[in-house]
Design a protein around this motif. Structure first.
Motif, PDB file in Angstrom:
ATOM      1  N   ARG A  55      81.321  27.697 -10.963  1.00 56.07           N
ATOM      2  CA  ARG A  55      81.046  28.762 -11.554  1.00 56.07           C
ATOM      3  C   ARG A  55      81.899  30.270 -11.103  1.00 56.07           C
ATOM      4  N   ASP A  56      82.146  29.847  -9.596  1.00 51.60           N
ATOM      5  CA  ASP A  56      83.296  30.570  -9.536  1.00 51.60           C
ATOM      6  C   ASP A  56      84.463  30.869 -10.085  1.00 51.60           C
ATOM      7  N   LEU A  57      84.578  29.949 -10.538  1.00 47.51           N
ATOM      8  CA  LEU A  57      86.070  30.035 -10.921  1.00 47.51           C
ATOM      9  C   LEU A  57      86.359  30.496 -12.886  1.00 47.51           C
ATOM     10  N   GLU A  58      84.659  30.256 -13.431  1.00 48.04           N
ATOM     11  CA  GLU A  58      84.256  30.762 -14.305  1.00 48.04           C
ATOM     12  C   GLU A  58      84.772  32.542 -13.697  1.00 48.04           C
ATOM     13  N   ASP A  59      83.664  32.930 -13.162  1.00 49.53           N
ATOM     14  CA  ASP A  59      83.736  34.770 -12.279  1.00 49.53           C
ATOM     15  C   ASP A  59      84.707  35.089 -12.080  1.00 49.53           C
ATOM     16  N   ALA A  60      85.927  34.521 -11.961  1.00 49.54           N
ATOM     17  CA  ALA A  60      86.832  34.849 -11.057  1.00 49.54           C
ATOM     18  C   ALA A  60      88.212  34.975 -12.785  1.00 49.54           C
ATOM     19  N   GLY A  61      87.541  34.584 -14.119  1.00 49.04           N
ATOM     20  CA  GLY A  61      88.065  34.579 -15.106  1.00 49.04           C
ATOM     21  C   GLY A  61      89.587  33.680 -15.187  1.00 49.04           C
ATOM     22  N   TYR A  62      88.973  32.227 -14.913  1.00 46.50           N
ATOM     23  CA  TYR A  62      89.984  31.467 -14.536  1.00 46.50           C
ATOM     24  C   TYR A  62      89.920  30.278 -16.246  1.00 46.50           C
ATOM     25  N   ASP A  63      88.442  30.928 -16.912  1.00 47.81           N
ATOM     26  CA  ASP A  63      88.242  30.422 -18.234  1.00 47.81           C
ATOM     27  C   ASP A  63      89.613  30.186 -19.283  1.00 47.81           C
ATOM     28  N   GLU A  64      90.623  30.920 -20.086  1.00 52.14           N
ATOM     29  CA  GLU A  64      91.270  31.217 -20.140  1.00 52.14           C
ATOM     30  C   GLU A  64      92.716  29.998 -20.078  1.00 52.14           C
ATOM     31  N   LEU A  65      92.700  30.669 -18.692  1.00 58.47           N
ATOM     32  CA  LEU A  65      93.930  29.618 -18.370  1.00 58.47           C
ATOM     33  C   LEU A  65      93.418  28.511 -18.824  1.00 58.47           C
TER      34      LEU A  65
END
Length: 161
Positions: free
Chosen positions: A138-148
């Motif tokens: 969830r923290d990674l998603e919130d920080a915008g890591y999805d595309e990378l």
């Protein structure tokens, strides 16, 4: 610890330390250019997001306190690349830690003038890069890591929201 005590007893010029680190990871300018060429992969990252690249031996050995790592830091202007200390696995302040052995680091250095993220994806899939998520999904998603993470081959973040 040994590195620090050796440095106190017989100081090593900073330019020699930098030269050693650059021979290990490659030049900062090359990394900066390679990552800017793939700015699309990093565009969603929140400013302050940090990714660390460290030599695999530093993660599980007594070499941790004296080891160096490369840090990719997201800013408003894009990704900044810098060297920093690796304080040990439990104390590092990166969101994602990538550990590479000497052969994987050499492969990444060779890919800097091409698509380094594609090479990272190959190395991750081959088990030659170790990937540690230091934050929750969830923290990674919130920080915008999805595309990378999707480009690196970690599809589990996309469809499972």
């Amino acid at each position: 610890m040994l590195f620090r005590s050796m440095r106190r007893e017989s100081p090593i010029p900073e330019n020699r330390v930098s030269a050693t680190v650059e021979s290990q990871f490659g030049g900062l300018g090359l990394w900066q250019a390679a990552l800017r060429a793939r700015a699309d992969a990093f565009s969603g990252l929140a400013p302050g997001s940090r990714i660390g690249l460290v030599e695999e031996a530093a993660v599980g050995s007594g070499l941790e306190p004296g080891s160096r790592m490369m840090i990719w830091k997201a800013t408003e202007a894009g990704i900044e690349v810098q060297y920093g200390s690796f304080p040990g696995f439990e104390h590092t302040d990166v969101d994602i830690l990538i550990a590479a052995d000497a052969a994987a680091l050499a492969s990444l250095r060779q890919a800097l003038e091409g698509d380094v993220l594609a090479q990272m994806r190959k190395l991750i899939r081959a088990g030659e890069l170790l990937f540690f998520a230091r934050k929750t999904r969830r923290d990674l998603e919130d920080a915008g890591y999805d595309e990378l993470l999707d480009q690196l081959g970690f599809a589990f973040l996309g469809a499972c929201r």
